[in-house]
Design a protein around this motif. Sequence first.
Motif, PDB file in Angstrom:
ATOM      1  N   ASN A 391       0.805  -1.225   0.000  1.00  0.00           N
ATOM      2  CA  ASN A 391       0.000   0.000   0.000  1.00  0.00           C
ATOM      3  C   ASN A 391       0.838   1.276   0.000  1.00  0.00           C
ATOM      4  O   ASN A 391       0.283   2.377  -0.087  1.00  0.00           O
ATOM      5  N   LEU A 392       2.148   1.146   0.123  1.00  0.00           N
ATOM      6  CA  LEU A 392       2.991   2.329   0.275  1.00  0.00           C
ATOM      7  C   LEU A 392       3.281   2.979  -1.070  1.00  0.00           C
ATOM      8  O   LEU A 392       3.306   2.331  -2.112  1.00  0.00           O
ATOM      9  N   GLU A 393       3.534   4.274  -1.013  1.00  0.00           N
ATOM     10  CA  GLU A 393       3.843   5.036  -2.224  1.00  0.00           C
ATOM     11  C   GLU A 393       5.336   4.956  -2.521  1.00  0.00           C
ATOM     12  O   GLU A 393       6.166   4.917  -1.618  1.00  0.00           O
ATOM     13  N   ARG A 394       5.645   4.941  -3.800  1.00  0.00           N
ATOM     14  CA  ARG A 394       7.042   5.006  -4.215  1.00  0.00           C
ATOM     15  C   ARG A 394       7.542   6.453  -4.113  1.00  0.00           C
ATOM     16  O   ARG A 394       6.771   7.391  -4.261  1.00  0.00           O
ATOM     17  N   GLY A 395       8.830   6.611  -3.846  1.00  0.00           N
ATOM     18  CA  GLY A 395       9.381   7.955  -3.748  1.00  0.00           C
ATOM     19  C   GLY A 395       9.393   8.652  -5.106  1.00  0.00           C
ATOM     20  O   GLY A 395       9.940   8.135  -6.076  1.00  0.00           O
ATOM     21  N   LYS A 396       8.751   9.790  -5.188  1.00  0.00           N
ATOM     22  CA  LYS A 396       8.691  10.536  -6.453  1.00  0.00           C
ATOM     23  C   LYS A 396       9.374  11.902  -6.349  1.00  0.00           C
ATOM     24  O   LYS A 396       9.625  12.550  -7.355  1.00  0.00           O
ATOM     25  N   ALA A 397       9.658  12.337  -5.136  1.00  0.00           N
ATOM     26  CA  ALA A 397      10.223  13.681  -4.944  1.00  0.00           C
ATOM     27  C   ALA A 397      11.697  13.705  -5.331  1.00  0.00           C
ATOM     28  O   ALA A 397      12.381  12.678  -5.387  1.00  0.00           O
ATOM     29  N   LYS A 398      12.195  14.910  -5.604  1.00  0.00           N
ATOM     30  CA  LYS A 398      13.596  15.119  -5.937  1.00  0.00           C
ATOM     31  C   LYS A 398      14.138  16.277  -5.108  1.00  0.00           C
ATOM     32  O   LYS A 398      13.435  17.232  -4.812  1.00  0.00           O
ATOM     33  N   ILE A 399      15.392  16.172  -4.729  1.00  0.00           N
ATOM     34  CA  ILE A 399      16.087  17.235  -4.008  1.00  0.00           C
ATOM     35  C   ILE A 399      17.096  17.866  -4.963  1.00  0.00           C
ATOM     36  O   ILE A 399      17.933  17.160  -5.564  1.00  0.00           O
ATOM     37  N   TYR A 400      17.029  19.186  -5.103  1.00  0.00           N
ATOM     38  CA  TYR A 400      17.911  19.896  -6.026  1.00  0.00           C
ATOM     39  C   TYR A 400      19.015  20.606  -5.249  1.00  0.00           C
ATOM     40  O   TYR A 400      18.800  21.085  -4.119  1.00  0.00           O
ATOM     41  N   LYS A 401      20.192  20.674  -5.857  1.00  0.00           N
ATOM     42  CA  LYS A 401      21.299  21.411  -5.247  1.00  0.00           C
ATOM     43  C   LYS A 401      22.145  22.065  -6.336  1.00  0.00           C
ATOM     44  O   LYS A 401      22.212  21.583  -7.474  1.00  0.00           O
ATOM     45  N   GLU A 402      22.777  23.176  -5.969  1.00  0.00           N
ATOM     46  CA  GLU A 402      23.583  23.944  -6.917  1.00  0.00           C
ATOM     47  C   GLU A 402      25.034  23.942  -6.466  1.00  0.00           C
ATOM     48  O   GLU A 402      25.333  24.099  -5.274  1.00  0.00           O
ATOM     49  N   GLN A 403      25.929  23.700  -7.393  1.00  0.00           N
ATOM     50  CA  GLN A 403      27.353  23.725  -7.089  1.00  0.00           C
ATOM     51  C   GLN A 403      28.111  24.216  -8.314  1.00  0.00           C
ATOM     52  O   GLN A 403      28.004  23.633  -9.407  1.00  0.00           O
ATOM     53  N   ASP A 404      28.835  25.324  -8.136  1.00  0.00           N
ATOM     54  CA  ASP A 404      29.612  25.926  -9.230  1.00  0.00           C
ATOM     55  C   ASP A 404      28.745  26.242 -10.436  1.00  0.00           C
ATOM     56  O   ASP A 404      29.145  26.040 -11.597  1.00  0.00           O
ATOM     57  N   GLY A 405      27.538  26.710 -10.173  1.00  0.00           N
ATOM     58  CA  GLY A 405      26.646  27.106 -11.250  1.00  0.00           C
ATOM     59  C   GLY A 405      25.915  25.957 -11.915  1.00  0.00           C
ATOM     60  O   GLY A 405      25.087  26.171 -12.798  1.00  0.00           O
ATOM     61  N   LYS A 406      26.213  24.721 -11.492  1.00  0.00           N
ATOM     62  CA  LYS A 406      25.527  23.557 -12.056  1.00  0.00           C
ATOM     63  C   LYS A 406      24.474  23.046 -11.085  1.00  0.00           C
ATOM     64  O   LYS A 406      24.736  22.939  -9.882  1.00  0.00           O
ATOM     65  N   ILE A 407      23.307  22.744 -11.614  1.00  0.00           N
ATOM     66  CA  ILE A 407      22.189  22.262 -10.783  1.00  0.00           C
ATOM     67  C   ILE A 407      22.007  20.764 -11.022  1.00  0.00           C
ATOM     68  O   ILE A 407      21.912  20.309 -12.164  1.00  0.00           O
ATOM     69  N   SER A 408      21.991  20.016  -9.942  1.00  0.00           N
ATOM     70  CA  SER A 408      21.777  18.576 -10.018  1.00  0.00           C
ATOM     71  C   SER A 408      20.626  18.189  -9.089  1.00  0.00           C
ATOM     72  O   SER A 408      20.198  18.980  -8.238  1.00  0.00           O
ATOM     73  N   ASN A 409      20.130  16.991  -9.275  1.00  0.00           N
ATOM     74  CA  ASN A 409      19.037  16.539  -8.409  1.00  0.00           C
ATOM     75  C   ASN A 409      19.219  15.065  -8.074  1.00  0.00           C
ATOM     76  O   ASN A 409      19.878  14.321  -8.805  1.00  0.00           O
ATOM     77  N   GLU A 410      18.639  14.681  -6.946  1.00  0.00           N
ATOM     78  CA  GLU A 410      18.664  13.288  -6.496  1.00  0.00           C
ATOM     79  C   GLU A 410      17.250  12.881  -6.095  1.00  0.00           C
ATOM     80  O   GLU A 410      16.525  13.662  -5.473  1.00  0.00           O
ATOM     81  N   SER A 411      16.875  11.654  -6.439  1.00  0.00           N
ATOM     82  CA  SER A 411      15.560  11.136  -6.059  1.00  0.00           C
ATOM     83  C   SER A 411      15.539  10.824  -4.570  1.00  0.00           C
ATOM     84  O   SER A 411      16.546  10.387  -3.991  1.00  0.00           O
ATOM     85  N   VAL A 412      14.406  11.041  -3.947  1.00  0.00           N
ATOM     86  CA  VAL A 412      14.239  10.820  -2.513  1.00  0.00           C
ATOM     87  C   VAL A 412      13.211   9.719  -2.296  1.00  0.00           C
ATOM     88  O   VAL A 412      12.119   9.761  -2.874  1.00  0.00           O
ATOM     89  N   GLU A 413      13.574   8.738  -1.477  1.00  0.00           N
ATOM     90  CA  GLU A 413      12.643   7.654  -1.199  1.00  0.00           C
ATOM     91  C   GLU A 413      11.688   8.053  -0.073  1.00  0.00           C
ATOM     92  O   GLU A 413      12.055   8.807   0.835  1.00  0.00           O
ATOM     93  N   ARG A 414      10.475   7.550  -0.137  1.00  0.00           N
ATOM     94  CA  ARG A 414       9.482   7.822   0.899  1.00  0.00           C
ATOM     95  C   ARG A 414       9.654   6.802   2.016  1.00  0.00           C
ATOM     96  O   ARG A 414       9.601   5.592   1.783  1.00  0.00           O
ATOM     97  N   ARG A 415       9.884   7.284   3.209  1.00  0.00           N
ATOM     98  CA  ARG A 415      10.080   6.392   4.361  1.00  0.00           C
ATOM     99  C   ARG A 415       8.944   6.530   5.358  1.00  0.00           C
ATOM    100  O   ARG A 415       8.333   7.593   5.487  1.00  0.00           O
ATOM    101  N   TYR A 416       8.691   5.441   6.062  1.00  0.00           N
ATOM    102  CA  TYR A 416       7.640   5.398   7.077  1.00  0.00           C
ATOM    103  C   TYR A 416       8.231   4.838   8.365  1.00  0.00           C
ATOM    104  O   TYR A 416       9.116   3.977   8.333  1.00  0.00           O
TER     105      TYR A 416
END
Length: 477
Positions: A391-416
């Motif tokens: 019944n649990l949801e899969r992680g769909k959110a992303k965390i964005y970060k900037e370093q030296d003018g470049k923007i990257s993102n990482e997927s975040v898992e949903r935890r309970y």
Amino acid sequence: MSKVRIKQEEALSIKFLHQMESGDSRRLDLYFFLPKEMGINPQSLNEEEYYHSSITGRRSYYSSGLHLPLVQSRFVSQKKRTVDEFRLYLNLFAYQFSVAIETDSKELSQVEDLEKFYHLLDELSEQVIHLLKRFRRNEPSDEKWKSYFENADNYLSWLCEQRLLKLLAHAPRSSDFTEVSEKVVALCRAEALYRQEHNYNSAQTIKDPNRIANKMLLLRRLIQQGVVLKEELKTLGVGLKKMTTGIATGMVMLVVSALIIKAQGFFSGLTIALVLTLAVIYGFREIFKDDIRNAMWRIIQKGRPRWSRVLSDTTSKNIIARQLVWLEFMRKKELPEAVSKILTKRHSQNKVDSEIFHYGIHTRVSQKDFLAGYSMIQEQVNFSFVPFARNLERGKAKIYKEQDGKISNESVERRYQVNLIVALREGKQEFQYARYKITMNRSAIIEITESDLPSGVACMKEAPFEEELKGASPLAD
């Protein structure tokens, strides 16, 4: 160390493990607090189906490492024993050895630190070598006993090889630990050659994975003979449920009959209006009959044990223990006062609405009729969280970060976070408690941590605890 151990078993399962001596009377309650956002409730999870599909247990005689057969000096005098006694002592050793290697290998597979993993793998292989040597030094010369020894030796050799190979197959690769890997592979090759030299398995059996796996399953069952207790499970309240169904049906029919009589008095003769009215009445009867019956049954069943279990010795047929089992969803106001007090200690961010899922087991152990030389039984119960994870949801959110003018993102898992409170009462003593936090996502249990209890609540007392682990198991010297 607690009298009851809670630990992770597989990716999505946990187990509790405890031991009881002859004459013990023990009540054990586990309260799972499942966040409502998980979607687990009486409507989505049937307690009876969950019990039969996702809760598995194992009850057996237990002897601590100091009393393991074939390691005791008194066991050397085999001529003073009967064949049945020899087989029982042999089976106990082989069974505990097999459970120990399974437990240790499962724990080792969860170690993520590379250096620690290979260090523990090296230790495990050394223990396997040491214990197999000690086991084989006690090989009997009498042919009537030798077949039992060969069955156990064959299975233990194969099991150790399979467990070590599985660890290597899933181990992180590193050239820094090639020596350890080669040592474990050499051990596995040696065990395969050992079984071949002793003609334990035919060439056809060795070549066919299905045949060898099924043969080892048969040997495992032979080893469990006399050690694992026979279980007879009985569903309680069958007659009461039938009576509830009868009463509910009677109540519905009483209302239906009254409505039919009124309808006949209102309409003169057999008309289409009367037929339609009767059809509506009978339709409502079918709709509400099951709802009324289920509501009545839940009220009547509340707080009652759902199953009873009788544990008996497979050899002597003597009854060793009797158990009553509870499994139900509870409301917060039905919780014991101490459990409610423990919940108040949670951090504010963890105080979310939860469904309370309760598992209880009351065991009365016989004061006699144990297998000669043993006064302790061990129970291990596994809970699968797979039905929860569906019944649990899969992680769909992303965390964005900037370093030296470049923007990257990482997927975040949903935890309970599932809170678990364990309550233990021995005999007529007061309840003792322990609290655990189980962090999980859709694919695995991340960690299990024990939390402190508020002052004034009796903590589960520390006691010597025998378990299939290094230092207190057949894998210990």
